[in-house]
Write an enzyme that holds these catalytic residues in place. Structure first.
Site, PDB file in Angstrom:
ATOM      1  N   HIS A 162     -43.905   1.427  46.259  1.00 34.40           N
ATOM      2  CA  HIS A 162     -42.690   0.655  46.501  1.00 34.40           C
ATOM      3  C   HIS A 162     -42.475   0.800  45.218  1.00 34.40           C
ATOM      4  O   HIS A 162     -42.382   1.234  43.948  1.00 34.40           O
ATOM      5  CB  HIS A 162     -42.867  -1.265  46.086  1.00 34.40           C
ATOM      6  CG  HIS A 162     -42.125  -2.155  46.168  1.00 34.40           C
ATOM      7  ND1 HIS A 162     -41.364  -2.633  45.462  1.00 34.40           N
ATOM      8  CD2 HIS A 162     -41.680  -2.946  47.761  1.00 34.40           C
ATOM      9  CE1 HIS A 162     -40.516  -3.413  45.691  1.00 34.40           C
ATOM     10  NE2 HIS A 162     -40.637  -3.555  47.067  1.00 34.40           N
TER      11      HIS A 162
ATOM     12  N   GLU B  91     -40.320  -0.654  43.136  1.00 35.03           N
ATOM     13  CA  GLU B  91     -41.287  -1.494  41.699  1.00 35.03           C
ATOM     14  C   GLU B  91     -41.690  -0.834  40.981  1.00 35.03           C
ATOM     15  O   GLU B  91     -42.516  -0.889  40.259  1.00 35.03           O
ATOM     16  CB  GLU B  91     -40.990  -3.396  41.660  1.00 35.03           C
ATOM     17  CG  GLU B  91     -39.774  -3.526  42.452  1.00 35.03           C
ATOM     18  CD  GLU B  91     -40.202  -4.714  43.431  1.00 35.03           C
ATOM     19  OE1 GLU B  91     -41.049  -5.050  43.361  1.00 35.03           O
ATOM     20  OE2 GLU B  91     -38.619  -5.253  43.883  1.00 35.03           O
TER      21      GLU B  91
ATOM     22  N   LYS C 209     -44.672 -10.179  46.511  1.00 34.62           N
ATOM     23  CA  LYS C 209     -44.502  -9.519  45.595  1.00 34.62           C
ATOM     24  C   LYS C 209     -45.025 -10.917  44.261  1.00 34.62           C
ATOM     25  O   LYS C 209     -45.823 -11.107  44.766  1.00 34.62           O
ATOM     26  CB  LYS C 209     -42.416  -9.204  44.333  1.00 34.62           C
ATOM     27  CG  LYS C 209     -42.012  -8.717  45.895  1.00 34.62           C
ATOM     28  CD  LYS C 209     -40.130  -8.656  45.303  1.00 34.62           C
ATOM     29  CE  LYS C 209     -39.966  -7.622  46.610  1.00 34.62           C
ATOM     30  NZ  LYS C 209     -38.909  -6.991  46.007  1.00 34.62           N
TER      31      LYS C 209
ATOM     32  N   GLU D  73     -36.471   1.593  51.548  1.00 41.32           N
ATOM     33  CA  GLU D  73     -35.910   0.247  50.380  1.00 41.32           C
ATOM     34  C   GLU D  73     -35.092   1.116  49.599  1.00 41.32           C
ATOM     35  O   GLU D  73     -35.610   1.598  48.565  1.00 41.32           O
ATOM     36  CB  GLU D  73     -37.367  -0.215  50.422  1.00 41.32           C
ATOM     37  CG  GLU D  73     -38.021  -0.655  51.527  1.00 41.32           C
ATOM     38  CD  GLU D  73     -38.512  -2.193  50.643  1.00 41.32           C
ATOM     39  OE1 GLU D  73     -38.951  -2.970  51.418  1.00 41.32           O
ATOM     40  OE2 GLU D  73     -39.513  -2.068  49.370  1.00 41.32           O
TER      41      GLU D  73
ATOM     42  N   SER E 280     -32.776  -7.216  50.531  1.00 35.27           N
ATOM     43  CA  SER E 280     -32.211  -7.991  51.440  1.00 35.27           C
ATOM     44  C   SER E 280     -31.983  -8.108  52.418  1.00 35.27           C
ATOM     45  O   SER E 280     -30.854  -8.909  53.189  1.00 35.27           O
ATOM     46  CB  SER E 280     -30.977  -7.491  50.193  1.00 35.27           C
ATOM     47  OG  SER E 280     -30.881  -7.569  49.146  1.00 35.27           O
TER      48      SER E 280
ATOM     49  N   ASN F   9     -43.267  -9.531  51.174  1.00 33.96           N
ATOM     50  CA  ASN F   9     -44.251  -8.448  50.519  1.00 33.96           C
ATOM     51  C   ASN F   9     -43.024  -9.663  49.140  1.00 33.96           C
ATOM     52  O   ASN F   9     -42.194 -10.025  49.373  1.00 33.96           O
ATOM     53  CB  ASN F   9     -42.820  -7.145  49.760  1.00 33.96           C
ATOM     54  CG  ASN F   9     -43.839  -7.054  48.613  1.00 33.96           C
ATOM     55  OD1 ASN F   9     -45.029  -8.238  47.679  1.00 33.96           O
ATOM     56  ND2 ASN F   9     -43.254  -6.010  48.276  1.00 33.96           N
TER      57      ASN F   9
ATOM     58  N   GLY G 214     -33.345  -6.979  46.272  1.00 33.10           N
ATOM     59  CA  GLY G 214     -32.829  -7.911  45.363  1.00 33.10           C
ATOM     60  C   GLY G 214     -31.880  -8.175  45.034  1.00 33.10           C
ATOM     61  O   GLY G 214     -31.435  -9.206  44.238  1.00 33.10           O
TER      62      GLY G 214
HETATM   63  P1  13P Z   1     -35.442  -8.685  48.911  1.00 27.57           P
HETATM   64  O1  13P Z   1     -35.765  -8.368  50.410  1.00 27.57           O
HETATM   65  O2  13P Z   1     -36.185  -9.681  47.768  1.00 27.57           O
HETATM   66  O3  13P Z   1     -34.167  -7.496  48.270  1.00 27.57           O
HETATM   67  O4  13P Z   1     -36.810  -7.465  48.473  1.00 27.57           O
HETATM   68  C1  13P Z   1     -37.122  -6.454  49.155  1.00 27.57           C
HETATM   69  C2  13P Z   1     -38.666  -5.310  49.131  1.00 27.57           C
HETATM   70  O5  13P Z   1     -38.748  -5.137  48.077  1.00 27.57           O
HETATM   71  C3  13P Z   1     -39.843  -5.692  49.813  1.00 27.57           C
HETATM   72  O6  13P Z   1     -40.681  -4.871  49.155  1.00 27.57           O
END
Ligand code: 13P
Length: 249
Positions: A96, A98, A14, A166, A212, A12, A172
């Site tokens: 997601h 976010e 983002k 997640e 992560s 992803n 992150g």
């Molecule tokens: P990170 O791997 O940067 O923690 O993000 C995970 C994520 O949200 C994947 O969709």
């Protein structure tokens, strides 16, 4: 015994990237991430879906990071399932953390999007996961079951669904769930699916972990029986992603 479920690794991206940085990612994807034993899917920003789909090997899937719940109309700024398909992409990530926590998407809206995307013929990656305060209050199960409940009634074809667990506190932050913590939730989700959908679905649906995931921790996470792959954020922008794709190899 390892499950029959095919290992799945999603990247992803983002809201990151330029044409030039995508060229670099596509190069390592095409050279090192095409593997018949692993299903690899990358999710660029919507603006770059077409560009990425044209450049990346056809064996690698391309996903949108979101879409709206209806086919077309006056929805300024959003993208439709038809557009995702029109540029040749096969997948969409929905719900997601976010989208839920920054953009305020509700469980109900995520469910409606899942329904619409499946009806439109896409494969979907619905995301679920608890926040830190929810975990600390012992509410992890309650939260993920509530999020799942809003999804399951909208699934018409489980073979086109990959669930991403997640935990929000691990996204992150560099704070990965331990393999045991992730396995525990994945196992509970599978039992919940068995009780609330069917044993067949519980056994066959892939449940991937995100938060992560790195080149350093992917092997340990990947040995757990109910972790069927990963949804990778930051590390999917770097050649570290190759190591993650090969976590089970
Ligand atoms: P990170 O791997 O940067 O923690 O993000 C995970 C994520 O949200 C994947 O969709």
């Amino acid at each position: 015994m390892a499950s029959q479920r095919k290992f799945f690794v999603g990247g992803n991206w983002k809201m990151n990237g330029t044409k030039s940085s995508i060229d670099g990612i596509v190069k390592f994807l095409n050279e090192s991430c095409v593997d018949d034993k692993v299903e690899v899917v990358v999710a660029p920003p919507a603006i770059y879906l077409d560009y990425t789909r044209q450049a990346v090997n056809k064996k690698i899937g391309v996903a949108a990071q979101n879409c709206y719940k209806v086919a077309s109309g006056a929805f300024t700024g959003d993208n439709s399932t038809a557009m995702i398909k029109d540029v040749g992409c096969e997948w969409v990530i929905l719900g997601h953390s976010e989208r839920r926590n920054v953009f305020g998407e509700s469980d109900e809206l995520v469910g409606e999007k899942v329904k619409h995307a499946l009806e439109a013929g896409l494969q979907v990656i619905p995301c679920i996961g608890e926040k830190l305060e929810e975990r600390e209050a012992g509410k992890t199960e309650e939260v993920v079951y509530r999020q799942m409940k809003a999804i399951i009634g909208n699934v018409t074809d489980w073979s086109r669904v990959v669930i991403a667990y997640e935990p929000v506190w691990a996204i992150g932050t560099g704070k990965t769930a331990t393999p045991e913590q992730a396995q525990e939730v994945h196992d509970k989700l599978r039992k919940w699916l068995s009780a609330n959908v069917t044993a067949d679905v519980a056994n066959s649906v892939r449940i991937i972990y995100g938060g992560s995931v790195s080149a350093g921790n992917c092997k340990d996470l990947g040995t757990k029986p109910d972790i069927d792959g990963f949804l990778v954020g930051g590390a999917s922008l770097k050649p570290d992603f190759i190591t993650i794709v090969k976590a089970r190899s």
